[in-house]
Write an enzyme that holds these catalytic residues in place. Structure first.
Site, PDB file in Angstrom:
ATOM      1  N   HIS A 140     -33.960   1.129  39.139  1.00 32.36           N
ATOM      2  CA  HIS A 140     -35.154   0.341  38.793  1.00 32.36           C
ATOM      3  C   HIS A 140     -35.255   0.283  37.282  1.00 32.36           C
ATOM      4  O   HIS A 140     -35.125   1.309  36.604  1.00 32.36           O
ATOM      5  CB  HIS A 140     -36.421   0.974  39.380  1.00 32.36           C
ATOM      6  CG  HIS A 140     -36.432   0.927  40.863  1.00 32.36           C
ATOM      7  ND1 HIS A 140     -36.720  -0.225  41.557  1.00 32.36           N
ATOM      8  CD2 HIS A 140     -36.142   1.862  41.790  1.00 32.36           C
ATOM      9  CE1 HIS A 140     -36.613   0.016  42.854  1.00 32.36           C
ATOM     10  NE2 HIS A 140     -36.259   1.288  43.026  1.00 32.36           N
ATOM     11  N   ARG A 164     -40.648 -13.230  32.021  1.00 28.26           N
ATOM     12  CA  ARG A 164     -42.060 -12.838  31.985  1.00 28.26           C
ATOM     13  C   ARG A 164     -42.152 -11.314  31.977  1.00 28.26           C
ATOM     14  O   ARG A 164     -41.154 -10.635  32.196  1.00 28.26           O
ATOM     15  CB  ARG A 164     -42.875 -13.459  33.140  1.00 28.26           C
ATOM     16  CG  ARG A 164     -42.455 -12.983  34.499  1.00 28.26           C
ATOM     17  CD  ARG A 164     -43.383 -13.490  35.591  1.00 28.26           C
ATOM     18  NE  ARG A 164     -42.858 -13.086  36.891  1.00 28.26           N
ATOM     19  CZ  ARG A 164     -43.099 -11.913  37.480  1.00 28.26           C
ATOM     20  NH1 ARG A 164     -43.898 -11.032  36.921  1.00 28.26           N
ATOM     21  NH2 ARG A 164     -42.540 -11.606  38.636  1.00 28.26           N
ATOM     22  N   ARG A 176     -46.195   3.544  37.759  1.00 26.90           N
ATOM     23  CA  ARG A 176     -46.865   2.256  37.933  1.00 26.90           C
ATOM     24  C   ARG A 176     -47.831   2.323  39.117  1.00 26.90           C
ATOM     25  O   ARG A 176     -48.269   3.406  39.485  1.00 26.90           O
ATOM     26  CB  ARG A 176     -45.804   1.156  38.084  1.00 26.90           C
ATOM     27  CG  ARG A 176     -44.911   1.067  36.843  1.00 26.90           C
ATOM     28  CD  ARG A 176     -43.917  -0.054  36.935  1.00 26.90           C
ATOM     29  NE  ARG A 176     -44.580  -1.365  37.045  1.00 26.90           N
ATOM     30  CZ  ARG A 176     -43.967  -2.480  37.417  1.00 26.90           C
ATOM     31  NH1 ARG A 176     -42.687  -2.461  37.710  1.00 26.90           N
ATOM     32  NH2 ARG A 176     -44.638  -3.621  37.494  1.00 26.90           N
ATOM     33  N   ASN A 181     -36.658 -11.894  42.711  1.00 27.55           N
ATOM     34  CA  ASN A 181     -37.281 -12.229  41.426  1.00 27.55           C
ATOM     35  C   ASN A 181     -36.467 -11.786  40.209  1.00 27.55           C
ATOM     36  O   ASN A 181     -36.755 -12.218  39.097  1.00 27.55           O
ATOM     37  CB  ASN A 181     -38.718 -11.684  41.336  1.00 27.55           C
ATOM     38  CG  ASN A 181     -39.613 -12.313  42.374  1.00 27.55           C
ATOM     39  OD1 ASN A 181     -39.673 -13.538  42.462  1.00 27.55           O
ATOM     40  ND2 ASN A 181     -40.276 -11.502  43.189  1.00 27.55           N
ATOM     41  N   ALA A 217     -38.834  -5.439  44.934  1.00 21.27           N
ATOM     42  CA  ALA A 217     -39.992  -5.106  45.773  1.00 21.27           C
ATOM     43  C   ALA A 217     -39.592  -4.679  47.187  1.00 21.27           C
ATOM     44  O   ALA A 217     -40.352  -3.969  47.865  1.00 21.27           O
ATOM     45  CB  ALA A 217     -40.961  -6.283  45.818  1.00 21.27           C
ATOM     46  N   ASN A 243     -30.580  -2.725  42.983  1.00 25.48           N
ATOM     47  CA  ASN A 243     -31.996  -2.772  42.620  1.00 25.48           C
ATOM     48  C   ASN A 243     -32.644  -3.685  43.651  1.00 25.48           C
ATOM     49  O   ASN A 243     -32.622  -4.906  43.505  1.00 25.48           O
ATOM     50  CB  ASN A 243     -32.188  -3.320  41.204  1.00 25.48           C
ATOM     51  CG  ASN A 243     -33.665  -3.328  40.809  1.00 25.48           C
ATOM     52  OD1 ASN A 243     -34.537  -3.164  41.665  1.00 25.48           O
ATOM     53  ND2 ASN A 243     -33.953  -3.530  39.535  1.00 25.48           N
ATOM     54  N   GLU A 293     -29.522   3.635  43.587  1.00 28.88           N
ATOM     55  CA  GLU A 293     -30.636   2.699  43.407  1.00 28.88           C
ATOM     56  C   GLU A 293     -31.086   2.732  41.950  1.00 28.88           C
ATOM     57  O   GLU A 293     -31.228   3.800  41.359  1.00 28.88           O
ATOM     58  CB  GLU A 293     -31.794   3.087  44.323  1.00 28.88           C
ATOM     59  CG  GLU A 293     -33.020   2.181  44.167  1.00 28.88           C
ATOM     60  CD  GLU A 293     -33.965   2.245  45.355  1.00 28.88           C
ATOM     61  OE1 GLU A 293     -33.473   2.184  46.513  1.00 28.88           O
ATOM     62  OE2 GLU A 293     -35.180   2.368  45.141  1.00 28.88           O
TER      63      GLU A 293
HETATM   64  O1  CA2 Z   1     -38.421  -1.855  37.985  1.00 31.99           O
HETATM   65  C1  CA2 Z   1     -37.713  -2.491  38.761  1.00 31.99           C
HETATM   66  O2  CA2 Z   1     -36.525  -2.733  38.552  1.00 31.99           O
HETATM   67  C2  CA2 Z   1     -38.329  -3.086  40.038  1.00 31.99           C
HETATM   68  O3  CA2 Z   1     -37.358  -2.949  41.085  1.00 31.99           O
HETATM   69  C3  CA2 Z   1     -38.611  -4.547  39.748  1.00 31.99           C
HETATM   70  C4  CA2 Z   1     -39.350  -5.268  40.892  1.00 31.99           C
HETATM   71  C5  CA2 Z   1     -40.565  -4.463  41.344  1.00 31.99           C
HETATM   72  O4  CA2 Z   1     -41.128  -5.075  42.496  1.00 31.99           O
HETATM   73  C6  CA2 Z   1     -40.229  -3.023  41.658  1.00 31.99           C
HETATM   74  O5  CA2 Z   1     -41.412  -2.339  42.025  1.00 31.99           O
HETATM   75  C7  CA2 Z   1     -39.591  -2.345  40.465  1.00 31.99           C
HETATM   76  C8  CA2 Z   1     -39.843  -6.624  40.441  1.00 31.99           C
HETATM   77  C9  CA2 Z   1     -38.821  -7.522  39.852  1.00 31.99           C
HETATM   78  C10 CA2 Z   1     -39.534  -8.587  39.080  1.00 31.99           C
HETATM   79  O6  CA2 Z   1     -38.600  -9.333  38.417  1.00 31.99           O
HETATM   80  C11 CA2 Z   1     -38.951  -9.946  37.241  1.00 31.99           C
HETATM   81  C12 CA2 Z   1     -38.806 -11.281  37.168  1.00 31.99           C
HETATM   82  C13 CA2 Z   1     -39.125 -11.920  35.999  1.00 31.99           C
HETATM   83  C14 CA2 Z   1     -39.544 -11.216  34.909  1.00 31.99           C
HETATM   84  C15 CA2 Z   1     -39.699  -9.858  35.000  1.00 31.99           C
HETATM   85  C16 CA2 Z   1     -39.381  -9.217  36.175  1.00 31.99           C
END
Ligand code: CA2
Length: 147
Positions: free
Chosen positions: A100, A18, A107, A11, A77, A74, A98
Site C-alpha cells: 500500500h 488527485r 487512516r 483507481n 480498496a 496492491n 501486498e
Molecule cells: O495506499 C494504498 O495504496 C491503497 O491501496 C490505495 C487505495 C485505497 O483504497 C487503500 O485503502 C489504500 C486507493 C487507490 C486510489 O487511487 C488513487 C487514484 C488517483 C489518485 C490517487 C489515488
C-alpha cells in the site's frame, strides 16, 4: 530468471492525478519506469497488470500460476472487502507481497483491516513507491529460500 507479476487494483490507473498529499504526484507509468531497471539489476522479469474490476484481478492472479513465480499486489480498496481475491491468492499459492502506498493503519478505521494480506507473506504500507522496491527484494529472497 525470477518472474514477478505486479498487480494494481481499482483507481490506481489515475495515480498522481488527485490526493497528492496522500499518494504523491507520480503515476503508475512512473512506477513501471522505476521498477523496470531495478528488476533487471536483480535478475527479475516483471509484468504489470492493472484493473478496476475484481474478477479481472482474480483472473490475473490465476493466470500467474503458469507465468509467474511471485506476485506483488496492491489490491487498493479491494484489500478491505474482497474475500474472493484472498481466495485466489490462496488457491494459486504463489508467494505474494501486498503493498500500500499510504499507511493504511493511520487512516480511516475501514482501511485498517485487509482480507487480501492474509494470503500474502508480507504487507508493506506507507512507503509509497519504495514499498514496491522492497517487495521485489522480499520476494526474491523468499523464492530463493524456497526453491
Ligand atoms: O495506499 C494504498 O495504496 C491503497 O491501496 C490505495 C487505495 C485505497 O483504497 C487503500 O485503502 C489504500 C486507493 C487507490 C486510489 O487511487 C488513487 C487514484 C488517483 C489518485 C490517487 C489515488
Amino acid at each position: 530468471m525470477i518472474r514477478i507479476l505486479v498487480i494494481n487494483g481499482p483507481n490506481l490507473n489515475l495515480l498522481g492525478m488527485r490526493e497528492p498529499e496522500i499518494y504523491g504526484r507520480k503515476t503508475l507509468q512512473d512506477l513501471e519506469e522505476l521498477l523496470r531497471p531495478l528488476s533487471i539489476e536483480r535478475g527479475i522479469q516483471l509484468s504489470f497488470f492493472q484493473s478496476n474490476h475484481e474478477g479481472a484481478i482474480i483472473d490475473a492472479i490465476q493466470q500467474g500460476r503458469l507465468s509467474a513465480d511471485g506476485i506483488i499486489i496492491n489490491p487498493a480498496a479491494y484489500s478491505h472487502t474482497s474475500i474472493a481475491i484472498l481466495d485466489a491468492l490462496k488457491v494459486v499459492g504463489l508467494p505474494a507481497v501486498e503493498v500500500h502506498l499510504s499507511d493504511i493503519t493511520q487512516r480511516e478505521s475501514f482501511r485498517h483491516f485487509s482480507y487480501t494480506s492474509q494470503g500474502c507473506i508480507k504487507t508493506i504500507a506507507g512507503k509509497h513507491f519504495q514499498g514496491y522496491v522492497d517487495a521485489l527484494d522480499e520476494l526474491k529472497k523468499y523464492i530463493h529460500l524456497h526453491s
